[in-house]
Scaffold this active site. Sequence first.
Site, PDB file in Angstrom:
ATOM      1  N   CYS A   1      21.772 -69.854  -1.991  1.00 21.41           N
ATOM      2  CA  CYS A   1      21.532 -68.689  -2.848  1.00 21.41           C
ATOM      3  C   CYS A   1      20.950 -67.834  -3.323  1.00 21.41           C
ATOM      4  CB  CYS A   1      22.002 -69.623  -4.495  1.00 21.41           C
ATOM      5  SG  CYS A   1      23.470 -70.399  -4.945  1.00 21.41           S
TER       6      CYS A   1
ATOM      7  N   CYS B   1       8.483 -58.212   5.943  1.00 21.97           N
ATOM      8  CA  CYS B   1      10.082 -57.955   5.804  1.00 21.97           C
ATOM      9  C   CYS B   1       9.810 -59.447   4.574  1.00 21.97           C
ATOM     10  CB  CYS B   1      11.337 -58.738   5.965  1.00 21.97           C
ATOM     11  SG  CYS B   1      10.224 -60.231   7.192  1.00 21.97           S
TER      12      CYS B   1
END
Lengths: 515, 109
Positions: free
Chosen positions: A275, A468
């Site tokens: 999640c 990133c």
Amino acid sequence: MASAHLIDSLQGQISSCEAQLQDLRRQLAEAQYSQQEEQRGRPNADPLAFDFSHGIHDDFRSEIEAVLSHTARAPLPSERWPLNRNEYRRYGRQLIMPEVGLQGHLRLKNASVLIIGVGGLGCPAAAYLAGAGVGTIGLVDGDVVEESNLHRQILHSTARVGMSKVDSAMVALHSLNPSVNLVPYKDRLTPETAISTIQDYDLVLDCTDTPASRYLVSDACVLTGKPLVSAAALRIDGQLMVLNNPPLPAGDTAGGPCYRCVYPKPPPPESIETCGEGGILGPVVGVMGVLQALEAIKVLTRSAPVSGDGVVTAEPPSLLIFCAYTNPMFRSIRLRSRKAKCAACSAQATITPEALTSGSLDYVQFCGSIAPVHALNSDERISAENYAKVRFDVNPFTGFEPKNDSHILIDVREKVQYDLCNIEGSVNIPYSAVTRIPARSGNTKSAEDPEWIAELKKLPEKPVFVVCRKGNDSQITVRKMKELGLDNGGQRWIGDIKGGLVAWRQNVDKEFPDY
Amino acid sequence: MSDPKNDEFAITVEFSGGLEMLFNNERKLSLKIPTKDDSGERSNVAFLVRYMCDNVIKDPRKELFVLDDTVRPGILVLINDADWELEGEDQYELKDGDNILFVSTLHGG
């Protein structure tokens, strides 16, 4: 500004603690009141006791007493009815349902449910089961409450950030229904502890979040003969199964399939998203947790349905698929029955209680893990601090003032994340767009090349820095760019920022948002 | 083979649990696939999976869909809303109008 935040935060915590105190005082008052009520009703409650001991013929008296004996043994108000007054009031709305009724409620009251994982699934599941009056609820979780849990883990609160999830859930559940017996397990379930933890319960909810724990919980449920309600959620999707139902011994083909029957082999670790990585919509995981509570209530209140030949029957196994953005949102799929060669629940099962408790089964290894990405050499990487020097410092060799356009900074997070926050002057090329480009070697052109490749080729001298979130996707992207020949055979430097934006926040820009 | 309309049939392929990301974020595709595979046998689910790898999947990360010539572990294949294990797995012979759903297991909680 900082002190204003602190004041806000402290005020919030104080009002939260005051609310908890108030709640505890109310609970204490209720408990004292019900204790008084009990004591008031207890002694000499049988009005017949006096009359019968005076002047009545012995034979007649014993006859009457025999008839009334069971009531004579149950003079207490609480034993006059099968439930006490508070219970009738509290559970009235579910008691009048034919699906529950008195017998169903008594089954719930005598039942024990183990909830493994007190997060997005476990919180709503526990709330509804405690609300329904399940007698004993065990809570297993080794984590502490984090701020990023609160949008979906509804038992926890802002004031309890940092508290163990089990303790936090106990505060909330106790205030919801003080009559439920709550049993805390403040460690992660392990193969060594799984059987001894699960065996005392009637039913188990798998509310965990990794493949390894899902196999472990399923195996332990098969070995201890417990039905298992398993759910999972990610982004906008949810899945729900009732497994090992009925929970017949391994080898009995009339038993329900287990997790291994449905998924004999674990998925490759690189296909797994958490999640934290993929995101989750609160009500999506909430709906799945609520459905787990519902399935648990259905299994627990069931009046052992027995078919004509005396075999205990259950609903045929199914997988419920939920997607928040399709119409209809729910879809039910018929599942297989027990697998003839299942490693856990077949006659040929190899997973034994001894193997589990001795710790010889390594579930983490079975499911594998992603090795840290080491796609680049050290001269293809730059630390966040050194990249900051490129941006902000005068070049010590050339004496040039720093300029943002001296280089190209490419941020490969998905657009939705890039839009949340980014380093000024960076260009967004989502990683998903990078991976979609087919592999090829050399500086060959393809008609399907996206525009950004052409754009980079127009500026062949400028060094390219790739960043990133954590520093993995950036490495793969650098490799890919070199495969595409964007480094002009080594003439242009292309490399990534080590540790990604996490390192950038830790070592350079403390105010860069942490999401 | 005289009637070309009989050479292919229409089926629906759906994706759930994140697999749609490998298929351009499309959750539902209408496909026309040949009724017979290369060796002239009636097309089955194994053929469909190969066909999808060769013709449909856009993402080069095919290993997230197929491993060792079959659907990778962690993906359930459902034929007309039933586990393919109930229908003969990849040997199930496709027919016009079939619905094949690929579901990736979720683990979050």
